[in-house]
Design an enzyme around this catalytic site. Structure first.
Site, short mmCIF file in Angstrom:
data_model
loop_
_atom_site.label_atom_id
_atom_site.label_comp_id
_atom_site.label_asym_id
_atom_site.label_seq_id
_atom_site.Cartn_x
_atom_site.Cartn_y
_atom_site.Cartn_z
N LYS A 180 -41.84 -30.74 -23.28
CA LYS A 180 -40.95 -29.80 -22.59
C LYS A 180 -41.68 -28.47 -22.38
CE LYS A 180 -36.24 -27.89 -23.06
NZ LYS A 180 -35.04 -27.82 -23.93
N SER A 206 -30.68 -29.06 -21.61
CA SER A 206 -31.74 -28.48 -20.83
C SER A 206 -33.03 -29.31 -20.78
CB SER A 206 -32.07 -27.08 -21.39
OG SER A 206 -32.58 -27.20 -22.70
N SER A 235 -29.35 -29.97 -26.24
CA SER A 235 -30.32 -30.18 -25.15
C SER A 235 -31.29 -31.35 -25.29
CB SER A 235 -31.13 -28.91 -24.93
OG SER A 235 -30.37 -28.01 -24.17
N1 GLN Z 1 -25.74 -26.49 -22.87
C1 GLN Z 1 -26.40 -25.68 -23.84
C2 GLN Z 1 -26.60 -24.27 -23.29
O1 GLN Z 1 -26.52 -24.14 -22.11
C3 GLN Z 1 -27.71 -26.33 -24.19
C4 GLN Z 1 -28.70 -25.43 -24.84
C5 GLN Z 1 -29.84 -26.09 -25.55
O2 GLN Z 1 -29.63 -26.95 -26.41
N2 GLN Z 1 -31.03 -25.62 -25.27
O3 GLN Z 1 -26.82 -23.35 -24.00
#
Ligand code: GLN
Length: 448
Positions: free
Chosen positions: A52, A128, A152
């Site tokens: 990532k 994400s 995420s």
């Molecule tokens: N949906 C979560 C957010 O928007 C996901 C964040 C994450 O785990 N990086 O903050």
């Protein structure tokens, strides 16, 4: 293997768009070196993977999905997780798309491209870590790394029909992972199978002197406990995770999974995690507060793009930040700074921390009597691209089954557990006690 991975990327990635950067030249060079000097004991000898884009890779561009870091082409070091993968002789073939600074649930907040769900190209891969899940699902790499602050890793794994693990807070070093919300962030693997996942986590886990929040905890050989035995296992199923908001098809898939566990000698009972209803609100206050502090380091001085317009120092900060960050990131920083400011702190941030403790206690209470908690990873399968233009409150509320786990700091995996009529995958989430990844893997493997 590396060649076939690169060929597959050439074949499908113009449609999937999982990669921001492909490092063909170095990947091939590394593979040749390994071929000349094969070390059959290396745990991941020659296995192609991708990372990532919020995890730094020496000399390989690391953007966090943001224009702010579009010129960050030469990080000076590898994150500890990347270093450990390379020591085990895995080969990094590239960097994966993500929501900007890991803020989002669809990967549509990337400032580079929209990643498409390999099962259905007009749907999102989740986020994400959408690039990380899509790349594995599309067969472009054998594994990827993601980060999970509030779902995420698990949510995109569920949407793409692959296996994603968020380890216990502290299990994996975060040195070199760009911080979003430091009390929640964890790095973890995404793979096709539970066994592969266990093998990657084994390599990246452990205390790291470069990360004082990494735990002094032994790392068991996760991949050696996959016996298929779940006799006597006590499963708790929180009623809050099977509420009205959960799609009936998802519910049915979870019920079928529970039946399968029963047939293998496990038992399950309904329980309650009564403070779950506050989890999304608590998560968005705490994570945004921490993000507003963490992202202060992007100022146009040290890394990333500096605004051309600025004529003095304050304008340099202001213009670099207004030009470099996208809307979602700005919104979170406003929200976070507001919740932390004097006068508001007591009402929002402190209150959220207090409720976080109650959420944690809900988990402790259940784990006093049960081995694992199960439910759907997400209330619905993947959304259509563009659907996020809905009310942000609706989008945030969909995190109700994933964010409590980060707030409690416990580990959880998402494993594929069925498909909707449209052919979109669902995930079964298996949550364990602190540092009980081995139990989670054993239970998840029995289901595969
Ligand atoms: N949906 C979560 C957010 O928007 C996901 C964040 C994450 O785990 N990086 O903050």
């Amino acid at each position: 293997l590396v060649e076939s991975s690169l060929n597959r990327i050439k074949e499908v990635d113009d449609r999937v768009k999982a990669f921001i950067t492909v490092d063909e030249e170095n990947a091939l060079k590394k593979a040749e070196q390994l071929d000349q000097n094969p070390n059959k004991d290396a745990k991941l000898f020659g296995i192609p993977g991708a990372i990532k884009d919020n995890i730094v890779t020496k000399g390989l561009r690391t953007t966090c999905g943001s224009q702010f870091l579009s010129n960050f082409t030469d990080p000076l070091y590898d994150a500890t997780v990347v270093d450990k993968l390379h020591k085990a002789e895995a080969i990094t073939v590239g960097k994966l798309n993500m929501d900007e600074f890991a803020m989002g649930s669809t990967t549509e907040n990337s400032s580079y491209q929209i990643t498409h769900n390999p099962w259905h190209l007009d749907h999102v891969p989740g986020g994400s870590s959408g690039g990380s899940a899509a790349a594995v699902a599309a067969g472009e790499v054998l594994f990827s790394l993601g980060t999970d602050t509030g779902g995420s890793i698990r949510q995109p794994a569920a949407f793409c029909g692959v296996v994603g693990m968020k380890p216990t807070y502290g299990r994996v070093s975060r040195f070199g992972a760009v911080a979003f919300a430091s009390s929640l962030d964890q790095v973890g693997p995404i793979t096709r199978t539970v066994e592969d996942n266990a093998r990657i986590l084994e390599v990246i886990s452990g205390r790291d002197k470069m990360d004082m929040t990494s735990a002094h905890e032994d790392v068991p050989a996760f991949s050696e406990g996959l016996t298929g035995d779940v006799k006597g296992l006590k499963i708790a199923v929180p009623k809050e995770y099977l509420s009205e908001a959960v799609d009936p098809e998802v519910k049915e898939a979870v019920m079928n999974a529970l039946k399968l566990y029963e047939s293998l000698g496990a038992t399950w009972e309904e329980v309650s995690l009564p403070h779950s209803k506050y989890a999304a609100a608590v998560y968005y206050i705490i994570s945004s507060g921490e993000a507003s502090a963490n992202l202060a380091r992007f100022d146009g001085v040290r890394y990333g793009v500096r605004s051309e317009k600025a004529k003095n120092m304050l304008d340099m900060f202001r213009f670099s930040r207004s030009e470099g960050f996208g809307d979602e990131v700005k919104k979170r920083m406003f929200l976070g700074a507001y919740a932390l400011s004097s006068g508001n702190y007591e009402v929002y941030y402190k209150k959220a921390q207090q409720v976080r403790t109650l959420i944690k206690q809900d988990f402790d209470n259940v784990f006093a009597n049960y081995d694992v908690i199960m439910g759907p990873t997400t209330p619905t399968p993947a959304f259509k691209i563009g659907e996020k233009n809905f009310d942000p409150m609706v989008v945030y509320a969909r995190d109700v089954t994933t964010v409590p786990i980060n707030l409690a700091g416990v580990p959880a995996i998402s494993v594929p557990c069925g498909f909707s009529k449209e052919g979109l995958p669902f995930g079964l989430q298996i949550i364990g006690k602190h540092f009980a990844e081995q139990t989670i893997y054993r239970v998840a493997h029995a289901f595969e």
